[in-house]
Design an enzyme around this catalytic site. Structure first.
Site, PDB file in Angstrom:
ATOM      1  N   ALA A   1       0.847  -1.196   0.000  1.00 27.93           N
ATOM      2  CA  ALA A   1       0.000   0.000   0.000  1.00 27.93           C
ATOM      3  C   ALA A   1       0.881   1.244   0.000  1.00 27.93           C
ATOM      4  CB  ALA A   1      -0.908   0.009   1.220  1.00 27.93           C
ATOM      5  N   PHE A   2       0.331   2.348  -0.468  1.00 26.88           N
ATOM      6  CA  PHE A   2       1.130   3.570  -0.559  1.00 26.88           C
ATOM      7  C   PHE A   2       1.591   4.029   0.817  1.00 26.88           C
ATOM      8  CE2 PHE A   2      -0.899   7.430   1.031  1.00 26.88           C
ATOM      9  CZ  PHE A   2      -2.170   6.992   1.347  1.00 26.88           C
ATOM     10  N   LYS A   3       0.896   3.577   1.860  1.00 28.16           N
ATOM     11  CA  LYS A   3       1.265   4.024   3.197  1.00 28.16           C
ATOM     12  C   LYS A   3       2.654   3.555   3.618  1.00 28.16           C
ATOM     13  CE  LYS A   3      -3.322   4.938   4.941  1.00 28.16           C
ATOM     14  NZ  LYS A   3      -4.149   4.445   3.814  1.00 28.16           N
ATOM     15  N   ASP A   4       3.203   2.571   2.907  1.00 28.44           N
ATOM     16  CA  ASP A   4       4.567   2.145   3.205  1.00 28.44           C
ATOM     17  C   ASP A   4       5.561   3.305   3.082  1.00 28.44           C
ATOM     18  OD1 ASP A   4       4.261  -0.597   3.858  1.00 28.44           O
ATOM     19  OD2 ASP A   4       4.022  -1.100   1.745  1.00 28.44           O
TER      20      ASP A   4
ATOM     21  N   ALA B   1       5.030   5.530   6.231  1.00 28.59           N
ATOM     22  CA  ALA B   1       5.283   4.796   7.468  1.00 28.59           C
ATOM     23  C   ALA B   1       6.760   4.493   7.644  1.00 28.59           C
ATOM     24  CB  ALA B   1       4.474   3.508   7.476  1.00 28.59           C
TER      25      ALA B   1
END
Ligand SMILES: *Cc1c(COP(=O)(O)O)cnc(C)c1O
Length: 433
Positions: free
Chosen positions: A105-108, A111
């Site tokens: 996911a783009f949140k990697d 994060a």
């Protein structure tokens, strides 16, 4: 660069304080005192730079000398470890694939950068931190993986029971060591309320050294600006106006894009594509903000009824609605349309898009109406394999699960079950620490 809280622009904070606090004590979100312009020459020559070089350039302009260039360069080398390819699917039509990280996911991006940055400051101060994260799906696993096994940092992930997909749940609940998954009997908004209440709970904060890791942390937000530059670099015909469609929930991704634009990146328009949770689309049309409980949809990482980052967007535009409307368009699509979008993208472009990306596609399609005189960029925020069931139902094909995802499906789930009652959550945290 100094930072201020959106509830009080008189007091200023260093980047280090901002990152370690996450949310300001007065409940506001941190913002940079100004958005630093990037040199025109840099944009003109952007094709000469690697993704990591671009990232370093953007990060430096906010962090300045608070982290030395070589340390910052290490942080970037350890967090921007995967690419953000801009895939051409039609004439002047692109998908920006943001799902090549460890949790797909783009949140990697956010994060990992945040985890490395916090790890850096925690080591410098020799302190112990407890991180609380509310997640409606993807945030939790990205954060958990980013922080996994980081000395001095414990992570508690709050997620709504039964409201995340099986794969998402496995990704959240199969790590151990410094990561604990709290399964909350409630909605995402309940999880977010528990976290927000904890942050303004003075006693709890003092005892536990709490910090946040949601998209509200500035160290999550900044690295999301990196890939907009990286995307622009890969656009073939830069003479045309570029329109970016961002599948949105808490509006962190969109905020980062608007920051990139303010820095001078030539993106002419942003589309905030939302599902049936359409508080932002309504706000942009009417100027009236009417937050309410979220509704469950197929694009569940966008099921947000009270988007936290709206306040940041309003800050960027000095709360002038007309200027927001000039730069941003927003449209809402329900699950039936989302399913149709998945089919349409596959039939017209032979591309498998996930439900979040599908909402982005629909909003772009309806806005540019297939006009090829624009570069249209859809941000694909999750790997389609994470939503295998819906996609297989719609497309009648088999979706392959990438190795890094398959690995966690065989592991056993570990959670602590809690109600959505604040006192219960508070007692748990106090007893645990
Ligand atoms: C979190 C998430 C979104 C929404 O991003 P925001 O920054 O909260 O607007 C969209 N798609 C996916 C897959 C996500 O995980």
């Amino acid at each position: 660069m100094k930072f201020y809280s959106t509830n009080n622009n008189k007091k200023s904070f260093s980047f280090e304080e901002t990152v370690l606090k996450g949310l300001a004590e007065d409940g506001g979100l941190f913002m940079p005192e100004k958005i630093p312009p990037i040199e025109k020459d840099f944009i003109k020559n952007i094709e000469k730079f690697s993704f990591q070089e671009i990232s370093l350039k953007i990060a430096e302009s906010f962090i300045e000398n608070e982290i030395s260039e070589s340390d910052l360069s290490d942080i970037i080398a350890n967090s921007i470890t995967f690419s953000a390819p801009l895939v051409s699917i039609g004439k002047n039509l692109y998908v920006l694939e943001l799902f090549h990280g460890p949790t797909l996911a783009f949140k990697d991006f956010g994060a990992r950068f945040m985890a490395k940055t916090m790890g850096y400051f925690v080591a410098k101060r020799s302190i112990q931190l407890n991180i609380l994260v509310a997640t409606s799906g993807d945030t939790g696993s990205a954060v958990a993986h980013g922080f996994y096994d980081t000395p001095g940092i414990n992570v508690y992930i709050l997620y709504p029971r039964g409201k995340v997909s099986l794969i998402q749940e496995k990704q959240l609940t199969t790590l151990d060591k410094n990561i604990t998954a709290l399964e909350i009997d409630g909605t995402f908004d309940d999880c977010q309320r528990l976290v927000k209440t904890a942050f303004v709970d003075k006693e709890l904060n003092e005892k536990l050294n709490l910090t946040s890791a949601n998209s509200i942390n500035i160290a999550r937000l900044l690295p999301q600006a990196f890939y907009y530059f990286e995307a622009y670099k890969q656009i073939l015909n830069k003479k045309l106006d570029s329109i970016f469609s961002v599948p949105s929930g808490n509006l962190g991704n969109l905020t980062a894009g608007l920051i990139a634009k303010k820095m001078g990146l030539p993106i002419s328009k942003f589309i905030g594509a939302v599902n049936s949770n359409k508080v932002f689309a309504e706000y942009l049309r009417t100027g009236i903000f009417n937050p309410r409980p979220s509704i469950q949809t197929l694009s569940n990482a966008m099921d947000v009824g009270n988007p936290s980052n709206l306040i940041r967007i309003r800050e960027i535009y000095s709360d002038i609605l007309k200027e927001m409307q000039n730069d941003i368009h927003s449209e809402s699509y329900d699950d039936i349309q989302t399913r149709k979008g998945i089919k349409e993208v596959y039939e017209n472009y032979k591309y498998i898009i996930d439900p979040h990306g599908s909402v982005g596609y629909l909003a772009l399609r309806d806005y540019i109406k297939f006009n090829q005189q624009f570069n249209g960029v859809i941000l694909e925020t999750a790997h389609p394999a994470k939503f295998k069931d819906v996609i297989e139902e719609e497309l009648k094909i088999e979706v392959q699960i990438p190795e890094r995802l398959a690995a966690c499906l065989n592991k056993e789930k570990h959670t602590v079950e809690l109600s959505s009652n604040y006192e219960e959550f508070r007692n748990y945290m106090l007893n645990k620490n």
